[in-house]
Design a protein around this motif. Structure first.
Motif, PDB file in Angstrom:
ATOM      1  N   ASP A   2       0.822  -1.210   0.000  1.00  0.00           N
ATOM      2  CA  ASP A   2       0.000   0.000   0.000  1.00  0.00           C
ATOM      3  C   ASP A   2       0.858   1.264   0.000  1.00  0.00           C
ATOM      4  OD1 ASP A   2      -2.333  -1.511   0.049  1.00  0.00           O
ATOM      5  OD2 ASP A   2      -2.495  -1.426   2.225  1.00  0.00           O
ATOM      6  N   GLN A   3       1.897   1.258   0.820  1.00  0.00           N
ATOM      7  CA  GLN A   3       2.764   2.440   0.919  1.00  0.00           C
ATOM      8  C   GLN A   3       3.513   2.694  -0.386  1.00  0.00           C
ATOM      9  OE1 GLN A   3       5.120   1.427   4.352  1.00  0.00           O
ATOM     10  NE2 GLN A   3       3.878   2.713   5.685  1.00  0.00           N
ATOM     11  N   ALA A   5       2.634   1.734  -3.468  1.00  0.00           N
ATOM     12  CA  ALA A   5       1.667   2.185  -4.473  1.00  0.00           C
ATOM     13  C   ALA A   5       1.307   3.651  -4.231  1.00  0.00           C
ATOM     14  CB  ALA A   5       0.423   1.310  -4.444  1.00  0.00           C
ATOM     15  N   SER A   6       1.069   4.004  -2.988  1.00  0.00           N
ATOM     16  CA  SER A   6       0.734   5.389  -2.660  1.00  0.00           C
ATOM     17  C   SER A   6       1.874   6.327  -3.032  1.00  0.00           C
ATOM     18  CB  SER A   6       0.420   5.497  -1.174  1.00  0.00           C
ATOM     19  OG  SER A   6       0.164   6.834  -0.824  1.00  0.00           O
ATOM     20  N   HIS A   7       3.090   5.936  -2.715  1.00  0.00           N
ATOM     21  CA  HIS A   7       4.263   6.749  -3.042  1.00  0.00           C
ATOM     22  C   HIS A   7       4.387   6.956  -4.554  1.00  0.00           C
ATOM     23  CE1 HIS A   7       8.222   8.491  -2.490  1.00  0.00           C
ATOM     24  NE2 HIS A   7       8.657   7.718  -3.456  1.00  0.00           N
ATOM     25  N   HIS A   9       1.886   7.096  -6.510  1.00  0.00           N
ATOM     26  CA  HIS A   9       0.620   7.700  -6.942  1.00  0.00           C
ATOM     27  C   HIS A   9      -0.176   6.749  -7.824  1.00  0.00           C
ATOM     28  CE1 HIS A   9       2.026  11.424  -5.169  1.00  0.00           C
ATOM     29  NE2 HIS A   9       3.140  11.307  -5.867  1.00  0.00           N
ATOM     30  N   LEU A  10      -0.214   5.484  -7.419  1.00  0.00           N
ATOM     31  CA  LEU A  10      -0.962   4.450  -8.119  1.00  0.00           C
ATOM     32  C   LEU A  10      -1.867   3.734  -7.134  1.00  0.00           C
ATOM     33  CD1 LEU A  10       1.974   2.705 -10.047  1.00  0.00           C
ATOM     34  CD2 LEU A  10       0.300   4.295 -11.023  1.00  0.00           C
ATOM     35  N   SER A  11      -2.923   3.132  -7.652  1.00  0.00           N
ATOM     36  CA  SER A  11      -3.689   2.228  -6.802  1.00  0.00           C
ATOM     37  C   SER A  11      -2.900   0.929  -6.706  1.00  0.00           C
ATOM     38  CB  SER A  11      -5.071   1.961  -7.404  1.00  0.00           C
ATOM     39  OG  SER A  11      -4.951   1.175  -8.577  1.00  0.00           O
ATOM     40  N   VAL A  12      -3.176   0.153  -5.686  1.00  0.00           N
ATOM     41  CA  VAL A  12      -2.495  -1.136  -5.525  1.00  0.00           C
ATOM     42  C   VAL A  12      -2.749  -2.006  -6.756  1.00  0.00           C
ATOM     43  CG1 VAL A  12      -2.432  -3.284  -4.185  1.00  0.00           C
ATOM     44  CG2 VAL A  12      -2.465  -1.074  -3.010  1.00  0.00           C
ATOM     45  N   THR A  14      -3.478  -1.132  -9.855  1.00  0.00           N
ATOM     46  CA  THR A  14      -2.749  -0.639 -11.028  1.00  0.00           C
ATOM     47  C   THR A  14      -1.286  -1.036 -10.941  1.00  0.00           C
ATOM     48  OG1 THR A  14      -4.278   1.194 -11.357  1.00  0.00           O
ATOM     49  CG2 THR A  14      -2.083   1.437 -12.322  1.00  0.00           C
TER      50      THR A  14
END
Length: 86
Positions: A2-3, A5-7, A9-12, A14
């Motif tokens: 999750d972290q 993907a967030s970093h 700027h994507l959804s998990v 994607t």
């Protein structure tokens, strides 16, 4: 995951699709990076093996030793003394 993907700027989902397109997955990528850092950290004798274990996310040195032995067919100490000298 999750972290990361967030970093990025994507959804998990994607990120998972993009990794699959590249022929890998998140677990394999983490494993590859962990292997590379294990070799790098063990080559540096300033890092005790317990510190290497902690840096790689293992709560105990024994758990790291089990993982390392399974991946490299040698103990971290033997690997440091033989294979990973710089």
């Amino acid at each position: 995951m999750d972290q990361v993907a967030s970093h990025l700027h994507l959804s998990v989902r994607t990120m998972q699709r993009q990794l699959a397109t590249a022929g890998t997955n998140f677990s394999n990528l983490v494993e590859e990076v962990r292997r590379e850092f294990a070799v790098r950290y063990l080559a540096n004798r300033r890092y005790p093996i317990g510190r290497v274990a902690m840096l790689l996310g293992y709560p105990r040195q024994s758990t790291f030793t089990q993982w390392f032995t399974a991946k490299f067919a040698t103990s971290p100490r033997a690997g440091r003394n033989k294979q990973f000298k710089r």
